[in-house]
Scaffold this active site. Structure first.
Site, PDB file in Angstrom:
ATOM      1  N   HIS A 219       0.795  -1.234   0.000  1.00 33.36           N
ATOM      2  CA  HIS A 219       0.000   0.000   0.000  1.00 33.36           C
ATOM      3  C   HIS A 219       0.827   1.284   0.000  1.00 33.36           C
ATOM      4  O   HIS A 219       0.281   2.372  -0.082  1.00 33.36           O
ATOM      5  CB  HIS A 219      -0.983   0.027   1.181  1.00 33.36           C
ATOM      6  CG  HIS A 219      -0.333   0.323   2.502  1.00 33.36           C
ATOM      7  ND1 HIS A 219       0.275  -0.640   3.259  1.00 33.36           N
ATOM      8  CD2 HIS A 219      -0.176   1.476   3.200  1.00 33.36           C
ATOM      9  CE1 HIS A 219       0.774  -0.109   4.356  1.00 33.36           C
ATOM     10  NE2 HIS A 219       0.511   1.190   4.352  1.00 33.36           N
TER      11      HIS A 219
HETATM   12  C1  UD1 Z   1      -2.361   5.677   5.363  1.00 34.30           C
HETATM   13  C2  UD1 Z   1      -1.102   6.258   5.977  1.00 34.30           C
HETATM   14  C3  UD1 Z   1      -0.010   5.190   6.011  1.00 34.30           C
HETATM   15  C4  UD1 Z   1      -0.496   3.927   6.682  1.00 34.30           C
HETATM   16  C5  UD1 Z   1      -1.789   3.455   6.046  1.00 34.30           C
HETATM   17  C6  UD1 Z   1      -2.353   2.300   6.803  1.00 34.30           C
HETATM   18  C7  UD1 Z   1      -0.703   8.638   5.547  1.00 34.30           C
HETATM   19  C8  UD1 Z   1       0.075   9.625   4.769  1.00 34.30           C
HETATM   20  N1  UD1 Z   1      -0.582   7.359   5.175  1.00 34.30           N
HETATM   21  O1  UD1 Z   1      -2.040   5.345   4.018  1.00 34.30           O
HETATM   22  O2  UD1 Z   1       1.097   5.688   6.750  1.00 34.30           O
HETATM   23  O3  UD1 Z   1       0.488   2.936   6.516  1.00 34.30           O
HETATM   24  O4  UD1 Z   1      -2.756   4.536   6.081  1.00 34.30           O
HETATM   25  O5  UD1 Z   1      -3.196   1.539   6.013  1.00 34.30           O
HETATM   26  O6  UD1 Z   1      -1.400   9.003   6.464  1.00 34.30           O
HETATM   27  N2  UD1 Z   1      -9.173   4.557   0.721  1.00 34.30           N
HETATM   28  C9  UD1 Z   1     -10.415   3.984   0.592  1.00 34.30           C
HETATM   29  N3  UD1 Z   1     -11.083   3.662   1.734  1.00 34.30           N
HETATM   30  C10 UD1 Z   1     -10.582   3.870   2.973  1.00 34.30           C
HETATM   31  C11 UD1 Z   1      -9.319   4.463   3.079  1.00 34.30           C
HETATM   32  C12 UD1 Z   1      -8.629   4.804   1.955  1.00 34.30           C
HETATM   33  O7  UD1 Z   1     -10.915   3.776  -0.498  1.00 34.30           O
HETATM   34  O8  UD1 Z   1     -11.248   3.522   3.973  1.00 34.30           O
HETATM   35  C13 UD1 Z   1      -8.430   4.873  -0.522  1.00 34.30           C
HETATM   36  C14 UD1 Z   1      -8.734   6.257  -1.081  1.00 34.30           C
HETATM   37  O9  UD1 Z   1      -8.708   6.166  -2.472  1.00 34.30           O
HETATM   38  C15 UD1 Z   1      -7.553   7.083  -0.596  1.00 34.30           C
HETATM   39  C16 UD1 Z   1      -6.423   6.054  -0.604  1.00 34.30           C
HETATM   40  O10 UD1 Z   1      -7.039   4.835  -0.243  1.00 34.30           O
HETATM   41  O11 UD1 Z   1      -7.285   8.172  -1.424  1.00 34.30           O
HETATM   42  C17 UD1 Z   1      -5.306   6.391   0.363  1.00 34.30           C
HETATM   43  O12 UD1 Z   1      -5.819   6.555   1.686  1.00 34.30           O
HETATM   44  P1  UD1 Z   1      -5.011   7.436   2.747  1.00 34.30           P
HETATM   45  O13 UD1 Z   1      -5.661   7.336   4.066  1.00 34.30           O
HETATM   46  O14 UD1 Z   1      -4.789   8.800   2.212  1.00 34.30           O
HETATM   47  O15 UD1 Z   1      -3.587   6.771   2.801  1.00 34.30           O
HETATM   48  P2  UD1 Z   1      -3.198   5.242   2.950  1.00 34.30           P
HETATM   49  O16 UD1 Z   1      -2.529   4.819   1.689  1.00 34.30           O
HETATM   50  O17 UD1 Z   1      -4.338   4.456   3.447  1.00 34.30           O
HETATM   51  N1  UDP Z   2      -4.072  -5.634   8.662  1.00 36.17           N
HETATM   52  C1  UDP Z   2      -5.345  -6.181   8.770  1.00 36.17           C
HETATM   53  N2  UDP Z   2      -5.958  -6.632   7.632  1.00 36.17           N
HETATM   54  C2  UDP Z   2      -5.367  -6.578   6.410  1.00 36.17           C
HETATM   55  C3  UDP Z   2      -4.061  -6.001   6.315  1.00 36.17           C
HETATM   56  C4  UDP Z   2      -3.448  -5.531   7.468  1.00 36.17           C
HETATM   57  O1  UDP Z   2      -5.900  -6.272   9.863  1.00 36.17           O
HETATM   58  O2  UDP Z   2      -5.985  -7.014   5.434  1.00 36.17           O
HETATM   59  C5  UDP Z   2      -3.424  -5.164   9.901  1.00 36.17           C
HETATM   60  C6  UDP Z   2      -2.056  -5.755  10.141  1.00 36.17           C
HETATM   61  O3  UDP Z   2      -2.146  -7.023  10.749  1.00 36.17           O
HETATM   62  C7  UDP Z   2      -1.409  -4.710  11.028  1.00 36.17           C
HETATM   63  C8  UDP Z   2      -1.997  -3.428  10.505  1.00 36.17           C
HETATM   64  O4  UDP Z   2      -3.173  -3.779   9.773  1.00 36.17           O
HETATM   65  O5  UDP Z   2      -1.809  -4.883  12.372  1.00 36.17           O
HETATM   66  C9  UDP Z   2      -0.993  -2.798   9.573  1.00 36.17           C
HETATM   67  O6  UDP Z   2      -1.601  -1.762   8.882  1.00 36.17           O
HETATM   68  P1  UDP Z   2      -1.107  -1.245   7.480  1.00 36.17           P
HETATM   69  O7  UDP Z   2      -0.306  -2.270   6.785  1.00 36.17           O
HETATM   70  O8  UDP Z   2      -2.309  -0.742   6.809  1.00 36.17           O
HETATM   71  O9  UDP Z   2      -0.241   0.038   7.887  1.00 36.17           O
HETATM   72  P2  UDP Z   2       1.258   0.266   8.387  1.00 36.17           P
HETATM   73  O10 UDP Z   2       1.540  -0.664   9.507  1.00 36.17           O
HETATM   74  O11 UDP Z   2       2.148   0.067   7.217  1.00 36.17           O
HETATM   75  O12 UDP Z   2       1.258   1.687   8.796  1.00 36.17           O
END
Ligand code: UD1
Ligand code: UDP
Length: 375
Positions: A219
């Site tokens: 991601h």
């Molecule tokens: C965010 C965090 C990242 C973290 C991740 C955990 C920032 C800059 N990044 O990244 O550090 O590792 O969360 O998963 O804060 N979207 C959906 N539904 C949702 C959420 C997101 O469709 O419920 C899609 C949208 O298109 C959105 C994109 O995902 O634009 C990115 O979401 P965003 O929260 O901005 O960043 P993440 O990539 O999720």
């Molecule tokens: N996770 C989850 N379901 C999924 C993928 C990840 O519950 O399908 C959990 C994972 O076990 C961990 C957390 O989400 O506890 C990690 O989140 P993510 O990878 O989104 O973000 P990051 O840790 O890179 O910030």
């Protein structure tokens, strides 16, 4: 009564804050009264059912007292909306402390809003550095650590990173205060792992054998916003699935969107792409995988905690101890390097690994907050 506000918004923060919320509740119970009142603010950064609600429901987490419903937007707009919403709540609630977790935009917004109102700020997961400032999370980490008053580090290395930047305790009664408490995600894993084994039916649902598949998550912006990287990762996962064992790929919504915008040809039927799963299902998928391939920070650690070798689809990591231990191999995003790293990872035997504490990070954090409560 000492009032604190915890700020969450993204999937990993629900897991992290659960640990501290539980430790605070236990501490209040022990004291026989509500010594610390925790107010939970959800920015709404993550909002899909399986990125959000499922965590609150399945893990019986404290319901947010406020949900700002900010949703997705560019970094600037998303963070600005969060700051505006959080500021209003802080002015109304006047907490003695704001607690932020990790490195997301929700973390940054909570930290800025708090410090601009001169409220004490504590950062859980302080001191992590990838030393790659093109990574949005790295910018968030550096800024939040710089302005935090209380810095809860997961490891010695994290504390050293802060010292190297000139962030250190000046004296017993001064701020900033830097302490090593361990990793709250390790606490969470220890607490939920047994529950997951009993409750999750994910292996049967996906017709998987224990130790008979690989698990992948992707991601990071560096992989989803760079089409060559994304193509190479998916092609590598497809080759691994075809030539070795099925690959279960939990697809983050950001990645789903990116994949739908590129042509990737026919994918292997053994590359099992699924929507994000619950934390308990994820625990079980991780614990029974042959190797985990990921660019997630949390998943890298969970792999090693569960004694499963990890291949990290990045060129660097902030969880450096997982790499120096030899159990996590940095492979970047190029197909041949990923396949080579996997061959090496398959032969690794991960041994117990405890540089991230002893599962009592939540207790230590709650203890320090209790120390701030005057009566
Ligand atoms: C965010 C965090 C990242 C973290 C991740 C955990 C920032 C800059 N990044 O990244 O550090 O590792 O969360 O998963 O804060 N979207 C959906 N539904 C949702 C959420 C997101 O469709 O419920 C899609 C949208 O298109 C959105 C994109 O995902 O634009 C990115 O979401 P965003 O929260 O901005 O960043 P993440 O990539 O999720
Ligand atoms: N996770 C989850 N379901 C999924 C993928 C990840 O519950 O399908 C959990 C994972 O076990 C961990 C957390 O989400 O506890 C990690 O989140 P993510 O990878 O989104 O973000 P990051 O840790 O890179 O910030």
């Amino acid at each position: 009564m000492f009032k604190i506000i915890s700020i969450v918004g993204a999937r990993p923060q629900f897991v992290k804050s659960a640990v501290v919320t539980k430790a605070i509740a236990d501490s209040n119970k022990k004291a026989g009264r509500e010594k610390i009142r925790e107010i939970l603010v959800h920015t709404g950064q993550h909002y899909d059912y399986n990125m959000n609600d499922i965590f609150f429901r399945q893990l019986s987490l404290k319901r947010p007292d406020y949900n700002l419903g900010v949703g997705s937007a560019s970094h600037g707009r998303q963070t600005a909306r969060m700051i505006e919403g959080i500021e209003k709540i802080l002015l109304k609630e006047r907490p003695g402390l704001v607690l932020v977790y990790g490195d997301t935009n929700s973390t940054l917004a909570g930290a800025l809003a708090a410090k601009k109102l001169n409220i004490l700020l504590a950062h859980v997961e302080a001191g992590l550095r990838s030393y790659n400032r093109s990574m949005p999370e790295e910018v968030n980490r550096v800024v939040v650590d710089r302005i935090s008053d209380i810095l809860f580090c997961p490891s010695k290395r994290a504390r050293q990173n802060l010292l190297n930047e000139g962030i250190y305790c000046l004296g017993k009664n001064d701020y900033p205060k830097v302490s090593i408490v361990g990793d709250v995600m390790y606490d969470a894993l220890l607490f939920y792992c047994g529950i997951a084994r009993r409750k999750s039916a994910i292996l049967a649902r996906l017709s998987l054998q224990k130790g008979g598949y690989y698990l992948a998550t992707v991601h990071r912006a560096a992989n989803t916003d760079n089409m060559d990287n994304l193509r190479q990762i998916i092609s590598a996962l497809g080759d691994i699935a075809d030539s070795d064992s099925p690959v279960v790929f939990s697809v983050h919504p950001r990645t789903k969107k990116a994949i739908s915008s590129i042509k990737i040809g026919n994918l292997s039927s053994r590359l099992i792409m699924i929507d994000p799963v619950s934390y308990l299902d994820m625990m079980v998928l991780e614990a029974n995988a042959k190797v985990i391939l990921t660019d997630s920070g949390g998943v890298q650690k969970e792999a090693v905690f569960l004694k499963v070798p990890c291949v990290t689809l990045r060129d660097e990591t902030e969880w450096v101890e997982t790499v120096s231990s030899g159990y996590n191999i940095l492979a970047g995003a190029k197909k041949e390097r990923i396949k080579k790293a996997l061959s090496k990872a398959k032969n690794l035997k991960v041994r117990p690994f405890n540089v991230y504490g002893n599962g009592k990070a939540g207790l230590k954090i709650a203890g320090m907050i209790r120390g701030l409560a005057k009566n």
